[in-house]
Design a protein around this motif. Structure first.
Motif, mmCIF file in Angstrom:
data_model
loop_
_atom_site.group_PDB
_atom_site.id
_atom_site.type_symbol
_atom_site.label_atom_id
_atom_site.label_comp_id
_atom_site.label_asym_id
_atom_site.label_seq_id
_atom_site.Cartn_x
_atom_site.Cartn_y
_atom_site.Cartn_z
ATOM 1 N N UNK A 360 9.300 -4.338 -67.339
ATOM 2 C CA UNK A 360 8.833 -4.412 -65.953
ATOM 3 C C UNK A 360 7.485 -3.690 -65.904
ATOM 4 N N UNK A 361 6.461 -4.382 -65.371
ATOM 5 C CA UNK A 361 5.112 -3.829 -65.329
ATOM 6 C C UNK A 361 4.802 -3.286 -63.948
ATOM 7 N N UNK A 362 3.995 -2.210 -63.924
ATOM 8 C CA UNK A 362 3.629 -1.553 -62.676
ATOM 9 C C UNK A 362 2.606 -2.333 -61.869
ATOM 10 N N UNK A 363 2.067 -1.732 -60.796
ATOM 11 C CA UNK A 363 1.171 -2.428 -59.853
ATOM 12 C C UNK A 363 -0.029 -3.104 -60.490
ATOM 13 N N UNK A 364 -0.564 -2.525 -61.538
ATOM 14 C CA UNK A 364 -1.757 -3.114 -62.167
ATOM 15 C C UNK A 364 -1.428 -4.299 -63.050
ATOM 16 N N UNK A 365 -0.172 -4.372 -63.474
ATOM 17 C CA UNK A 365 0.231 -5.450 -64.374
ATOM 18 C C UNK A 365 -0.116 -5.194 -65.807
ATOM 19 N N UNK A 366 -0.522 -3.954 -66.132
ATOM 20 C CA UNK A 366 -0.931 -3.641 -67.502
ATOM 21 C C UNK A 366 -0.052 -2.587 -68.163
ATOM 22 N N UNK A 367 0.703 -1.862 -67.416
ATOM 23 C CA UNK A 367 1.477 -0.761 -67.988
ATOM 24 C C UNK A 367 2.967 -0.951 -67.692
ATOM 25 N N UNK A 369 6.484 0.137 -66.789
ATOM 26 C CA UNK A 369 7.071 1.262 -66.034
ATOM 27 C C UNK A 369 8.596 1.222 -66.027
ATOM 28 N N UNK A 370 9.137 0.197 -66.645
ATOM 29 C CA UNK A 370 10.595 0.096 -66.687
ATOM 30 C C UNK A 370 11.017 -1.118 -67.478
ATOM 31 N N UNK A 371 12.316 -1.364 -67.479
ATOM 32 C CA UNK A 371 12.844 -2.528 -68.189
ATOM 33 C C UNK A 371 14.187 -2.917 -67.571
ATOM 34 N N UNK A 372 14.517 -4.175 -67.758
ATOM 35 C CA UNK A 372 15.816 -4.680 -67.314
ATOM 36 C C UNK A 372 16.648 -5.010 -68.550
ATOM 37 N N UNK A 373 17.843 -4.405 -68.654
ATOM 38 C CA UNK A 373 18.736 -4.662 -69.790
ATOM 39 C C UNK A 373 19.428 -6.007 -69.603
ATOM 40 N N UNK A 374 19.370 -6.846 -70.639
ATOM 41 C CA UNK A 374 19.978 -8.177 -70.599
ATOM 42 C C UNK A 374 20.972 -8.313 -71.743
ATOM 43 N N UNK A 375 22.131 -8.896 -71.461
ATOM 44 C CA UNK A 375 23.193 -8.999 -72.457
ATOM 45 C C UNK A 375 22.977 -10.220 -73.356
ATOM 46 N N UNK A 376 23.255 -10.047 -74.633
ATOM 47 C CA UNK A 376 23.227 -11.121 -75.624
ATOM 48 C C UNK A 376 24.414 -10.905 -76.569
ATOM 49 N N UNK A 415 18.921 4.457 -74.276
ATOM 50 C CA UNK A 415 17.948 5.337 -73.619
ATOM 51 C C UNK A 415 18.067 6.773 -74.129
ATOM 52 N N UNK A 416 19.293 7.196 -74.438
ATOM 53 C CA UNK A 416 19.532 8.578 -74.873
ATOM 54 C C UNK A 416 18.725 8.921 -76.128
ATOM 55 N N UNK A 417 18.708 8.001 -77.089
ATOM 56 C CA UNK A 417 18.046 8.259 -78.371
ATOM 57 C C UNK A 417 16.599 7.753 -78.357
ATOM 58 N N UNK A 418 15.948 7.915 -77.218
ATOM 59 C CA UNK A 418 14.586 7.390 -77.074
ATOM 60 C C UNK A 418 13.689 8.451 -76.455
ATOM 61 N N UNK A 419 12.417 8.322 -76.729
ATOM 62 C CA UNK A 419 11.435 9.230 -76.133
ATOM 63 C C UNK A 419 11.289 9.002 -74.636
ATOM 64 N N UNK A 420 11.835 7.892 -74.148
ATOM 65 C CA UNK A 420 11.740 7.580 -72.718
ATOM 66 C C UNK A 420 12.821 8.295 -71.900
ATOM 67 N N UNK A 421 13.803 8.865 -72.583
ATOM 68 C CA UNK A 421 14.880 9.575 -71.885
ATOM 69 C C UNK A 421 14.302 10.780 -71.131
ATOM 70 N N UNK A 422 14.732 10.946 -69.886
ATOM 71 C CA UNK A 422 14.297 12.034 -69.002
ATOM 72 C C UNK A 422 12.837 11.889 -68.573
ATOM 73 N N UNK A 425 8.760 8.516 -65.163
ATOM 74 C CA UNK A 425 7.885 7.368 -64.898
ATOM 75 C C UNK A 425 8.475 6.063 -65.442
ATOM 76 N N UNK A 426 9.649 6.153 -66.049
ATOM 77 C CA UNK A 426 10.290 4.963 -66.615
ATOM 78 C C UNK A 426 11.693 4.809 -66.016
ATOM 79 N N UNK A 427 12.029 3.599 -65.600
ATOM 80 C CA UNK A 427 13.370 3.326 -65.058
ATOM 81 C C UNK A 427 14.003 2.158 -65.812
ATOM 82 N N UNK A 428 15.308 2.221 -65.949
ATOM 83 C CA UNK A 428 16.046 1.182 -66.660
ATOM 84 C C UNK A 428 16.996 0.494 -65.671
#
Length: 593
Positions: A360-367, A369-376, A415-422, A425-428
């Motif tokens: 998921x990209x922020x207001x500028x469309x370049x960065x 800011x999040x992601x949507x988890x999809x099942x496979x 998310x736990x084993x990632x640098x994005x945890x806590x 500025x990032x939401x899942x």
């Protein structure tokens, strides 16, 4: 003789011993007629026991014994007088046991008159008159007892075949009726029409007005169905009307059935149910769906019931007040669903699901800011179906809670084993079923998982489809509010495709609206109306202080249009397709350099 009287082998064993003794005793005492009659009874008993061992016993065999015993009593009265009369009493009891009350009384009176007449050979008429009184009392008392027993049996049979709430036939009687038709249906003798009527949203009615109100509604529906069928002269045919379970009613009709009648029965039943507008002084709208199946050749009753239910459930999925016929196409669809259910169970047991992530990209469309988890899934057979196919099947067959928990756990662990945890500025975003809005344990379950995996709930956003709002109630609102109390956020997915008015959002505590891709994908500079719809959603969403994510951004023109109108976030194949977590981290790191 009553067909349901059980065979008592011990009676015959004891009788054989007694008659063997009587034959020997009266031979010694010089009563050859009684001895001969006892021997005949002994032979008859042995024959019946032999038939019993061969499993060839018939009702006529017991009738033969009753007749022989009657003749034996008459001979005993003729030969022994008063000593023979005493055998009348156990035989009268035998009549009462084996015959209906009317037959038993007539047989008893006939026996007593003949026995007393035969006793004149030894007794004075005054003695016979005195003996008549206790015999008559015995017959009368036995008759009254038999009538009472038959009355209770009639009541028990009624209870056994009737629905206690509506008075209609119950499932047992329905099955009995169908079994009688299994091998009689044919193109020449008659057809079978079988339909199942189910009330829409009956659980909601029960929850809102109470179970007593729901019971009264079911009674009213039962009366309405009976009256409608009577008005159509359907009840003049071989018909069964039954309540088989909860809010489900079944009608079976056997005979010559033109197609116009088949169609009109279901149509008129739905109309009559729709006309119910008031129960217990409370106004309401009653809707229902009907599933039908028919037979013109021998069938299995279980299959007929199953087909009608499948057709009804299929009708309920379409809309309210629908009618569906069972067909081979529908059968194939059901078979495919059952196959998917087995594949889902196997994939859950063998841990064959994994997640990909739509950035998921922020207001500028370049960065990002999040992601949507999809099942496979790694399951080869299940992977031939998309999640849009097997998720609804999981919801329908009670697997969705297990599937949701698995997805949430995997997303948290990732998310736990990632640098994005806590990282605030990032939401899942994690998709959950609308059924969780009825699951009071969901908020605590999600929070417990977050604690176990050391995840900040503020980073998590649970997504619900807009159609979840169609049946939401105070319980749903309370569950969402409790979920938000733990720090989680809630998003409304596919917004614009359902029936939600913006005024409802005041009562439905969501944080984010996701504009459905059907609106975004049509922004091309030519379709002004679609662009205006997006403008309206964005303006009103910001008025309610809601974050907006545009789904399905497929080209630069769409992105520029949304950016110009201050959309908060975007996702779509123009920006990124669903990718693995590691690929997404690489994109984020690349943005930072």
């Amino acid at each position: 003789m009553q067909a349901d009287v059980p065979f008592n082998k011990y009676f015959y064993y004891i009788g054989s011993v007694c008659f063997a003794f009587y034959a020997a005793f009266h031979t010694v005492r010089g009563n050859p007629l009684i001895a001969i009659m006892s021997s005949i009874n002994l032979l008859a008993i042995c024959y019946i026991l032999f038939k019993y061992k061969k499993n060839q016993l018939e009702i006529s065999h017991n009738n033969i014994i009753i007749s022989l015993l009657s003749l034996s009593v008459l001979i005993a009265c003729y030969e022994l007088g008063r000593s023979g009369i005493i055998y009348i009493f156990p035989l009268v009891a035998g009549y009462i046991y084996y015959y209906s009350s009317r037959t038993a009384v007539l047989s008893s009176i006939t026996l007593c008159v003949l026995a007393l007449f035969m006793s004149l050979n030894h007794l004075h008429y005054e003695t016979i008159i005195r003996t008549t009184v206790p015999i008559a009392i015995t017959v009368v008392i036995s008759f009254l007892y038999t009538k009472k027993v038959e009355h209770h049996q009639t009541q028990l049979r009624h209870i056994a075949r009737s629905d206690h709430l509506t008075g209609l036939y119950n499932r047992r009687k329905l099955i009995s009726w169908l079994k009688n038709k299994e091998h009689t249906v044919s193109n020449t003798t008659g057809h079978l029409l079988f339909l199942c009527l189910g009330v829409d949203n009956f659980k909601h009615i029960n929850d809102q007005y109470g179970h007593e109100f729901g019971d009264n509604l079911l009674r009213k529906i039962a009366v309405t169905v009976e009256q409608q069928l009577a008005a159509m002269n359907i009840t003049n045919r071989d018909t069964v009307i039954s309540r088989v379970a909860g809010d489900e009613f079944v009608v079976g009709v056997y005979g010559s059935l033109p197609y116009s009648l088949v169609k009109s029965i279901s149509t008129e039943l739905l109309k009559s149910v729709n006309k119910i507008e008031c129960v217990n002084g409370i106004s309401l709208s009653v809707d229902a769906c009907v599933g039908l199946t028919a037979r013109s050749r021998p069938f299995c009753y279980e299959q007929v019931i199953k087909e009608a239910h499948i057709a009804m459930y299929e009708a309920k999925k379409v809309s309210k007040n629908q009618m569906r016929f069972y067909s081979s196409k529908l059968a194939k669809k059901v078979k495919e669903k059952l196959n998917i259910v087995e594949l889902l169970k196997s994939a859950l047991v063998n841990d064959e699901f994994y997640l990909v992530f739509m950035p998921v990209y922020g207001p500028t469309g370049h960065r990002i800011t999040g992601a949507e988890a999809l099942i496979r899934t790694h399951n080869d057979a299940l992977s031939t179906y998309t999640p849009d196919v097997y998720i609804p099947v999981a919801e329908e067959h009670g697997l969705i809670h297990q599937l949701d928990e698995m997805v949430i756990r995997k997303a948290f662990k990732t998310l736990k084993h990632s640098s994005l945890n806590q990282l605030d500025t990032f939401s899942l975003a994690i998709n959950i079923s609308s059924q969780q809005l009825k699951n009071k344990h969901f908020p605590k379950m999600a929070n417990t998982m977050a604690l176990e995996e050391e995840i900040d709930p503020n980073q998590i956003e649970f997504e619900l489809t807009e159609t979840a709002l169609v049946d939401f109630d105070q319980t749903s609102i309370d569950i969402i509010k409790q979920t938000k109390t733990y720090g989680f956020r809630v998003a409304l997915d596919d917004f614009g495709t359902g029936y939600t008015a913006f005024s409802q959002l005041q009562n439905f505590p969501v944080d984010t609206l996701k504009i459905d891709r059907s609106f975004t994908s049509n922004i091309d500079g030519k379709n002004i109306d679609q662009g205006k719809m997006v403008d309206v959603i964005l303006s009103l969403a910001h008025l309610y202080n809601l974050n907006v994510v545009a789904e399905g951004v497929e080209n630069s023109e769409q992105l520029d249009y949304l950016k110009h109108r201050h959309c908060d976030s975007y996702q779509g194949y123009y920006l990124s397709k669903p990718i693995s977590w590691h690929e997404m981290l690489a994109l984020i790191n690349h943005e930072s350099t």
